[in-house]
Scaffold this motif. Structure first.
Motif, PDB file in Angstrom:
ATOM      1  N   THR A 177       0.836  -1.189   0.000  1.00  0.00           N
ATOM      2  CA  THR A 177       0.000   0.000   0.000  1.00  0.00           C
ATOM      3  C   THR A 177       0.875   1.243   0.000  1.00  0.00           C
ATOM      4  O   THR A 177       2.093   1.172   0.137  1.00  0.00           O
ATOM      5  CB  THR A 177      -0.911   0.019   1.238  1.00  0.00           C
ATOM      6  N   SER A 222     -19.031  -2.888   3.215  1.00  0.00           N
ATOM      7  CA  SER A 222     -17.916  -1.936   3.211  1.00  0.00           C
ATOM      8  C   SER A 222     -17.033  -2.115   4.443  1.00  0.00           C
ATOM      9  O   SER A 222     -15.793  -2.105   4.356  1.00  0.00           O
ATOM     10  CB  SER A 222     -18.442  -0.495   3.146  1.00  0.00           C
ATOM     11  N   TRP A 227     -13.166  -3.373   4.310  1.00  0.00           N
ATOM     12  CA  TRP A 227     -12.103  -2.516   4.837  1.00  0.00           C
ATOM     13  C   TRP A 227     -11.302  -3.248   5.906  1.00  0.00           C
ATOM     14  O   TRP A 227     -10.059  -3.188   5.917  1.00  0.00           O
ATOM     15  CB  TRP A 227     -12.714  -1.243   5.402  1.00  0.00           C
ATOM     16  N   TYR A 230      -9.080  -5.900   4.350  1.00  0.00           N
ATOM     17  CA  TYR A 230      -7.951  -5.274   3.662  1.00  0.00           C
ATOM     18  C   TYR A 230      -6.878  -4.856   4.662  1.00  0.00           C
ATOM     19  O   TYR A 230      -5.682  -5.130   4.477  1.00  0.00           O
ATOM     20  CB  TYR A 230      -8.439  -4.066   2.869  1.00  0.00           C
ATOM     21  N   LYS A 231      -7.290  -4.180   5.727  1.00  0.00           N
ATOM     22  CA  LYS A 231      -6.333  -3.729   6.733  1.00  0.00           C
ATOM     23  C   LYS A 231      -5.664  -4.913   7.434  1.00  0.00           C
ATOM     24  O   LYS A 231      -4.461  -4.888   7.723  1.00  0.00           O
ATOM     25  CB  LYS A 231      -7.049  -2.858   7.774  1.00  0.00           C
TER      26      LYS A 231
END
Length: 246
Positions: free
Chosen positions: A3, A216, A220, A223-224
């Motif tokens: 990222t 969502s 999220w 992903y984190k």
């Protein structure tokens, strides 16, 4: 994959997450997964209960049934906003719990604390709000299992258990959105329908809002959690062979 902040994708975590999602999907109707399904139902009903207390209401009881249904009976002060918060806290509550499990385990490294907190949560909810033997036995029995796992499992095995619970909770939340909110026959008797009676906003609108928010949040959090934080020591999932030996 990296990222903008320098966080790198942890392929071990991603592999295990995909494996658990696949196993949950494939064995969805297996009776072996019923205790975990009931655990997520308890998250749903706990969301209603906690929201009821936050808005100044009271909780009479929480019930679970072997067919994976559940209910939270509470009294709320007047007010549309309070109704919106409490009715929304069910479906979103299980999504929030899935996100918390992922982030607490892999982003903040609270591995044993996650299982310990779950142990305490189930015991408290069971002792305070269970009014039937099935609900009480499930809450206390599962609390004991999670407590023993938190204390005695090896560190790597704790991470695997947490990832499994997070993956299954997320999967169940998504299935809940699909089956309860997007099947018109079920939606007519769901929390969305009950809230539509209080707000005059159609149930399908609440279905859209809750689904977008839940998906969502889970996306999220995944992903984190699947990216290692470059500012902290690298933490990797144990090899699959090590996980099996645990």
């Amino acid at each position: 994959m990296q990222t903008a902040s320098g966080a790198k994708l942890d392929k071990g975590r991603v592999a295990l997450l995909l494996v658990f999602l696949g196993l949950g999907w494939f064995f969805w109707d297996s009776p072996l997964l019923r205790p975990v399904k009931l655990l997520v139902v308890m998250m749903h009903e706990s969301g209603h209960a906690i929201a009821s207390l936050i808005v100044g209401g009271s909780v009479d009881k929480i019930t679970l049934k072997a067919d994976e249904s559940g209910a939270c009976f509470s009294m709320l002060p007047p007010g549309v906003l309070r109704q919106v918060i409490v009715f929304s806290a069910g479906y979103l509550g299980s999504a929030v719990m899935g996100a918390v499990l992922l982030l607490a385990t892999f982003r903040f490294r609270l591995r044993r604390l996650v299982l310990g907190a779950a142990c305490v949560w189930l015991a408290v909810m069971g002792l305070l709000y269970a009014r039937d033997m099935f609900t009480l036995a499930f809450c206390l029995g599962t609390s004991v299992v999670l407590g023993l796992a938190a204390k005695f499992l090896p560190e790597g095995a704790v991470e695997v258990v947490n990832l499994f619970l997070a993956a299954f909770t997320a999967l169940y939340a998504l299935f809940d959105f699909r089956s309860d909110l997007w099947d018109s026959r079920v939606r007519d008797i769901s929390d969305a329908a009950l809230l539509s009676q209080q707000t005059w906003v159609p149930a399908i609108i609440w279905a859209v809002i809750w689904t977008l928010m839940g998906v969502s949040l889970l996306g999220w959090a995944a992903y984190k959690s699947m990216h290692a934080d470059p500012r902290s020591p690298q933490m990797r999932m144990p090899p699959l062979s090590s996980a099996r030996r645990s």
